[in-house]
Motif scaffolding. Structure first.
Motif, PDB file in Angstrom:
ATOM      1  N   LEU A 135      -3.744  13.063   0.440  1.00 22.68           N
ATOM      2  CA  LEU A 135      -2.790  14.128   0.760  1.00 22.68           C
ATOM      3  C   LEU A 135      -1.502  13.908  -0.027  1.00 22.68           C
ATOM      4  CD1 LEU A 135      -3.158  14.544   4.639  1.00 22.68           C
ATOM      5  CD2 LEU A 135      -4.201  15.888   2.820  1.00 22.68           C
ATOM      6  N   THR A 136      -1.148  14.869  -0.863  1.00 26.35           N
ATOM      7  CA  THR A 136       0.079  14.764  -1.657  1.00 26.35           C
ATOM      8  C   THR A 136       1.080  15.868  -1.325  1.00 26.35           C
ATOM      9  OG1 THR A 136      -0.940  16.055  -3.444  1.00 26.35           O
ATOM     10  CG2 THR A 136      -1.121  13.652  -3.580  1.00 26.35           C
ATOM     11  N   ASN A 137       0.657  16.841  -0.514  1.00 27.05           N
ATOM     12  CA  ASN A 137       1.563  17.895  -0.077  1.00 27.05           C
ATOM     13  C   ASN A 137       2.255  17.449   1.209  1.00 27.05           C
ATOM     14  OD1 ASN A 137       2.409  20.266   1.527  1.00 27.05           O
ATOM     15  ND2 ASN A 137       1.650  21.410  -0.252  1.00 27.05           N
ATOM     16  N   SER A 177      -9.433   8.094   8.460  1.00 26.44           N
ATOM     17  CA  SER A 177      -9.385   8.595   7.086  1.00 26.44           C
ATOM     18  C   SER A 177     -10.651   8.163   6.358  1.00 26.44           C
ATOM     19  CB  SER A 177      -8.154   8.059   6.347  1.00 26.44           C
ATOM     20  OG  SER A 177      -8.285   6.673   6.100  1.00 26.44           O
ATOM     21  N   GLN A 178     -11.042   8.962   5.370  1.00 29.80           N
ATOM     22  CA  GLN A 178     -12.210   8.613   4.575  1.00 29.80           C
ATOM     23  C   GLN A 178     -11.970   8.998   3.124  1.00 29.80           C
ATOM     24  OE1 GLN A 178     -16.025   9.727   6.167  1.00 29.80           O
ATOM     25  NE2 GLN A 178     -17.028   9.649   4.165  1.00 29.80           N
ATOM     26  N   GLY A 179     -11.983   7.984   2.262  1.00 32.69           N
ATOM     27  CA  GLY A 179     -11.881   8.231   0.834  1.00 32.69           C
ATOM     28  C   GLY A 179     -10.515   8.642   0.345  1.00 32.69           C
ATOM     29  N   GLU A 180      -9.443   8.360   1.116  1.00 32.02           N
ATOM     30  CA  GLU A 180      -8.101   8.761   0.681  1.00 32.02           C
ATOM     31  C   GLU A 180      -7.484   7.754  -0.277  1.00 32.02           C
ATOM     32  OE1 GLU A 180      -5.630   9.539   4.006  1.00 32.02           O
ATOM     33  OE2 GLU A 180      -6.957  11.051   4.872  1.00 32.02           O
ATOM     34  N   LEU A 188       0.832  -1.195   0.000  1.00 29.16           N
ATOM     35  CA  LEU A 188       0.000   0.000   0.000  1.00 29.16           C
ATOM     36  C   LEU A 188       0.870   1.250   0.000  1.00 29.16           C
ATOM     37  CD1 LEU A 188      -2.379  -1.179   2.858  1.00 29.16           C
ATOM     38  CD2 LEU A 188      -2.676  -1.538   0.420  1.00 29.16           C
ATOM     39  N   PRO A 189       0.333   2.361  -0.441  1.00 29.36           N
ATOM     40  CA  PRO A 189       1.095   3.618  -0.425  1.00 29.36           C
ATOM     41  C   PRO A 189       1.282   4.153   0.989  1.00 29.36           C
ATOM     42  CG  PRO A 189      -1.154   4.019  -1.115  1.00 29.36           C
ATOM     43  CD  PRO A 189      -1.013   2.534  -1.044  1.00 29.36           C
ATOM     44  N   ILE A 190       2.284   4.975   1.178  1.00 31.14           N
ATOM     45  CA  ILE A 190       2.610   5.503   2.496  1.00 31.14           C
ATOM     46  C   ILE A 190       1.790   6.725   2.859  1.00 31.14           C
ATOM     47  CG2 ILE A 190       4.430   7.095   1.736  1.00 31.14           C
ATOM     48  CD1 ILE A 190       4.563   4.741   4.813  1.00 31.14           C
ATOM     49  N   ASN A 191       1.142   7.339   1.891  1.00 36.10           N
ATOM     50  CA  ASN A 191       0.482   8.631   2.142  1.00 36.10           C
ATOM     51  C   ASN A 191      -1.034   8.587   2.074  1.00 36.10           C
ATOM     52  OD1 ASN A 191       0.855   8.204  -0.738  1.00 36.10           O
ATOM     53  ND2 ASN A 191      -0.006  10.244  -1.027  1.00 36.10           N
ATOM     54  N   ALA A 192      -1.627   7.403   2.011  1.00 37.46           N
ATOM     55  CA  ALA A 192      -3.078   7.330   1.861  1.00 37.46           C
ATOM     56  C   ALA A 192      -3.656   6.252   2.759  1.00 37.46           C
ATOM     57  CB  ALA A 192      -3.452   7.053   0.405  1.00 37.46           C
ATOM     58  N   ARG A 239      -1.385  10.514  -5.940  1.00 37.93           N
ATOM     59  CA  ARG A 239      -2.778  10.822  -5.635  1.00 37.93           C
ATOM     60  C   ARG A 239      -3.670   9.668  -6.095  1.00 37.93           C
ATOM     61  NH1 ARG A 239      -5.463  15.161  -4.207  1.00 37.93           N
ATOM     62  NH2 ARG A 239      -3.717  16.582  -4.607  1.00 37.93           N
ATOM     63  N   PHE A 240      -4.590   9.234  -5.218  1.00 38.94           N
ATOM     64  CA  PHE A 240      -5.490   8.132  -5.545  1.00 38.94           C
ATOM     65  C   PHE A 240      -6.938   8.608  -5.648  1.00 38.94           C
ATOM     66  CE2 PHE A 240      -1.792   6.513  -3.390  1.00 38.94           C
ATOM     67  CZ  PHE A 240      -1.380   5.487  -4.235  1.00 38.94           C
ATOM     68  N   THR A 241      -7.293   9.577  -4.845  1.00 36.74           N
ATOM     69  CA  THR A 241      -8.626  10.185  -4.904  1.00 36.74           C
ATOM     70  C   THR A 241      -8.455  11.683  -4.666  1.00 36.74           C
ATOM     71  OG1 THR A 241      -9.197  10.137  -2.554  1.00 36.74           O
ATOM     72  CG2 THR A 241      -9.549   8.088  -3.801  1.00 36.74           C
TER      73      THR A 241
END
Length: 263
Positions: A179-181, A200-203, A142-146, A173-175
């Motif tokens: 958060l990409t910043n 989290s919701q919808g990330e 899985l990605p580290i930021n979502a 970015r997935f949705t």
């Protein structure tokens, strides 16, 4: 006169009876009462003192008990067996019973994840009766930021590691809610550490709500995360606090289990 077969059966039954008594005796010892006198043990078994002492001496002779100043206590053989039992018991083995209990409690899918560099790995998963369709499964990276699990693992990582992960490449970015910043993500991590849980919701999946809490090893370091993944529409806002408490409690239970395994 009894035949050889009957005598053998009688001896077998006697051995079984003795084994049962021995297990009954060992089961008496607890952290609240680590020492028992011979008279107390005989009374608990409902046998004569002479019979009780015969069982006790057998256990002492084999190292399962030892004589203490005021009675008997567990012996070195018990501790040897405990060490053997702990060999090979890993994170998943400790976590799965807790994960199953949590899934049963909240009727949602529960995941166990661990960070590996700039990614997160799903180590194990327990699906609820009303399973949700997820984009990841056991062994998936899985990605580290979502998602709540990734953010929990990053929140308690070494700051130098966090800086290296966030600066190594643009965050994907997935949705629309991902958060990409890096600065936004760092601010999120501060809040997660304060609250002790991530939501989290919808990330990562648009319709999925995630609630995650950190699992700590025997030295107190965060080594993994336990998470609930649910369809957001199935979790009313009024139930979110209870869900966060359930996930945090599960993380504490697993952490306690890891501490016992490594003791």
């Amino acid at each position: 006169m009894p035949t050889a077969d009957k005598r053998s059966t009688a001896r077998y039954r006697e051995r079984n009876s003795t084994a049962d008594r021995a297990l009954d005796i060992l089961g008496l010892f607890t952290s609240d009462k680590p020492s028992w006198s011979g008279a107390e043990i005989a009374a608990q078994l409902g046998v004569a003192r002479s019979t009780g002492y015969r069982y006790l001496q057998s256990l002492v002779g084999r190292g399962f008990l030892e004589e203490a100043p005021h009675g008997f206590r567990l012996g070195p053989r018990i501790f040897e067996l405990a060490r053997v039992a702990r060999v090979g018991v890993g994170l998943s083995e400790v976590s799965l019973p807790v994960m199953r209990a949590l899934s049963e409690q909240v009727n949602e899918t529960v995941l166990l994840t661990r960070r590996s560099g700039s990614s997160v790995v799903c180590l194990d998963l327990v699906e609820a009766r009303r399973a949700v369709r997820l984009t990841y499964e056991r062994g998936h990276v899985l990605p580290i930021n979502a998602g709540a699990a990734a953010e929990v693992l990053l929140a308690w990582a070494d700051p130098a590691e966090v800086a290296a992960v966030l600066s190594s490449a643009p965050l994907e970015r997935f949705t629309a809610k991902t958060l990409t910043n890096p600065d936004d993500l760092r601010a999120r991590l501060v809040q997660i550490r304060k609250r002790g849980v991530a939501v989290s919701q919808g990330e990562l999946d648009e319709h999925i709500l995630g609630v995650s809490a950190p699992i700590r090893d025997a030295v107190g370091s965060v080594c993994a995360a336990i998470s609930v993944a649910a369809l957001a529409m199935r979790v009313p806002r009024s139930e979110l606090d209870a869900l966060k408490i359930a996930v945090r409690n599960a993380a504490v239970d697993i952490s306690r289990g890891l501490t016992l395994v490594d003791a």
